[in-house]
Enzyme design. Structure first.
Site, PDB file in Angstrom:
ATOM      1  CE1 TYR A  58      -6.906 -17.835 -11.234  1.00 34.80           C
ATOM      2  CE2 TYR A  58      -8.481 -16.696 -12.656  1.00 34.80           C
ATOM      3  CZ  TYR A  58      -7.568 -16.680 -11.618  1.00 34.80           C
ATOM      4  OH  TYR A  58      -7.302 -15.501 -10.965  1.00 34.80           O
ATOM      5  CD  GLU A  59     -11.493 -19.837 -16.536  1.00 33.22           C
ATOM      6  OE1 GLU A  59     -10.939 -20.924 -16.805  1.00 33.22           O
ATOM      7  OE2 GLU A  59     -10.878 -18.751 -16.503  1.00 33.22           O
ATOM      8  CB  THR A  81      -5.737 -32.192 -15.809  1.00 35.58           C
ATOM      9  OG1 THR A  81      -6.688 -33.261 -15.698  1.00 35.58           O
ATOM     10  CG2 THR A  81      -4.327 -32.749 -15.773  1.00 35.58           C
ATOM     11  CB  ILE A  83       0.082 -30.438 -16.773  1.00 36.17           C
ATOM     12  CG1 ILE A  83      -1.020 -31.509 -16.751  1.00 36.17           C
ATOM     13  CG2 ILE A  83       1.448 -31.077 -17.045  1.00 36.17           C
ATOM     14  CD1 ILE A  83      -1.200 -32.263 -18.062  1.00 36.17           C
ATOM     15  CG  HIS A  89       0.058 -20.102 -16.136  1.00 31.98           C
ATOM     16  ND1 HIS A  89      -0.468 -18.837 -16.240  1.00 31.98           N
ATOM     17  CD2 HIS A  89      -0.935 -20.932 -16.545  1.00 31.98           C
ATOM     18  CE1 HIS A  89      -1.701 -18.903 -16.690  1.00 31.98           C
ATOM     19  NE2 HIS A  89      -2.021 -20.160 -16.883  1.00 31.98           N
ATOM     20  CG  PHE A 114      -9.318 -30.601  -4.906  1.00 32.75           C
ATOM     21  CD1 PHE A 114      -9.421 -29.294  -5.363  1.00 32.75           C
ATOM     22  CD2 PHE A 114      -8.082 -31.237  -4.995  1.00 32.75           C
ATOM     23  CE1 PHE A 114      -8.325 -28.639  -5.906  1.00 32.75           C
ATOM     24  CE2 PHE A 114      -6.981 -30.588  -5.535  1.00 32.75           C
ATOM     25  CZ  PHE A 114      -7.104 -29.288  -5.986  1.00 32.75           C
ATOM     26  NE  ARG A 128      -0.811 -39.178  -9.358  1.00 30.65           N
ATOM     27  CZ  ARG A 128       0.356 -39.674  -9.792  1.00 30.65           C
ATOM     28  NH1 ARG A 128       0.586 -39.858 -11.085  1.00 30.65           N
ATOM     29  NH2 ARG A 128       1.310 -39.997  -8.921  1.00 30.65           N
TER      30      ARG A 128
HETATM   31  N1  INI Z   1      -5.991 -24.569 -16.960  1.00 31.48           N
HETATM   32  C1  INI Z   1      -6.072 -25.867 -16.593  1.00 31.48           C
HETATM   33  O1  INI Z   1      -7.169 -26.367 -16.337  1.00 31.48           O
HETATM   34  N2  INI Z   1      -4.938 -26.617 -16.513  1.00 31.48           N
HETATM   35  C2  INI Z   1      -3.708 -26.098 -16.781  1.00 31.48           C
HETATM   36  O2  INI Z   1      -2.705 -26.856 -16.700  1.00 31.48           O
HETATM   37  C3  INI Z   1      -3.607 -24.752 -17.164  1.00 31.48           C
HETATM   38  N3  INI Z   1      -2.310 -24.175 -17.467  1.00 31.48           N
HETATM   39  O3  INI Z   1      -1.297 -24.766 -17.083  1.00 31.48           O
HETATM   40  O4  INI Z   1      -2.227 -23.132 -18.043  1.00 31.48           O
HETATM   41  C4  INI Z   1      -4.790 -23.980 -17.257  1.00 31.48           C
HETATM   42  N4  INI Z   1      -4.757 -22.694 -17.620  1.00 31.48           N
HETATM   43  C5  INI Z   1      -5.940 -21.981 -18.021  1.00 31.48           C
HETATM   44  C6  INI Z   1      -6.672 -21.381 -16.835  1.00 31.48           C
HETATM   45  O5  INI Z   1      -7.340 -22.381 -16.092  1.00 31.48           O
HETATM   46  C7  INI Z   1      -7.718 -20.356 -17.297  1.00 31.48           C
HETATM   47  O6  INI Z   1      -8.683 -21.001 -18.088  1.00 31.48           O
HETATM   48  C8  INI Z   1      -7.111 -19.193 -18.087  1.00 31.48           C
HETATM   49  O7  INI Z   1      -6.033 -18.618 -17.378  1.00 31.48           O
HETATM   50  C9  INI Z   1      -8.182 -18.096 -18.348  1.00 31.48           C
HETATM   51  O8  INI Z   1      -8.714 -17.590 -17.125  1.00 31.48           O
END
Ligand code: INI
Length: 157
Positions: A58-59, A81, A83, A89, A114, A128
């Protein structure tokens, strides 16, 4: 006919890789696949490669955007990754990350690869990340190299 296509060797290019720490044990394999491809196939020099770790997928878009705006990089490779779990979520993280990255690429004109696995389980991710189904990091690196040269060929043609 004016045909524009590109090779993948880009010895002068500068590349940034942005990697999520979440699911680190998979992402470190994506990173090593990407770096191996950049060096062996792209002939990218070690000192032209920058790696930035971020907390999760997400970051990735924010840091990719900041790096793109520096104009120091010819391409940026995002690795992570995501999952699937028991809640939605996964959908939010995966779709925000993918649309965020696409937006940055089209708004900055810098190729953003990507290299993010979106899988139903850990086994699919392992497959993968350098085992049965190849290495998504290496594929993302190849794409970055080709995109750099396509853009170069368009500007000189
Ligand atoms: N972040 C990932 O990179 N992969 C995931 O599978 C994942 N899940 O499933 O929760 C995940 N969550 C964290 C997210 O990227 C943020 O770091 C968090 O929400 C804080 O902003």
């Amino acid at each position: 006919m004016n045909l524009i296509e590109a090779t993948i060797v880009a010895p002068d290019a500068h590349i940034a890789l942005v990697v999520a720490r979440f699911n680190h044990f998979i992402n470190k394999c994506l990173l090593s696949g990407a770096i191996d491809t950049l060096k062996r196939m792209g002939h990218i020099q070690d000192e032209h490669i920058t790696v930035v770790w971020v907390p999760g997928a997400y970051e990735l878009p924010l840091i990719v955007k900041v790096l793109a705006k520096t104009k120091k990089y010819d391409a940026i490779i995002a690795l992570g990754t995501v999952i699937q779990g028991d809640t939605p979520h996964f959908e939010f993280v995966a779709s925000a990350t993918s649309s965020g990255l696409m937006n940055i690429m089209t708004h900055t004109d810098i190729p953003v690869s990507f290299g993010i696995l979106t899988t139903q389980n850990i086994e699919q991710a392992i497959e993968r990340a350098g085992t049965k189904k190849g290495n998504k990091g290496a594929e993302a690196a190849l794409t970055a190299l080709e995109m750099i040269n396509i853009l170069k060929n368009i500007t000189v043609s």
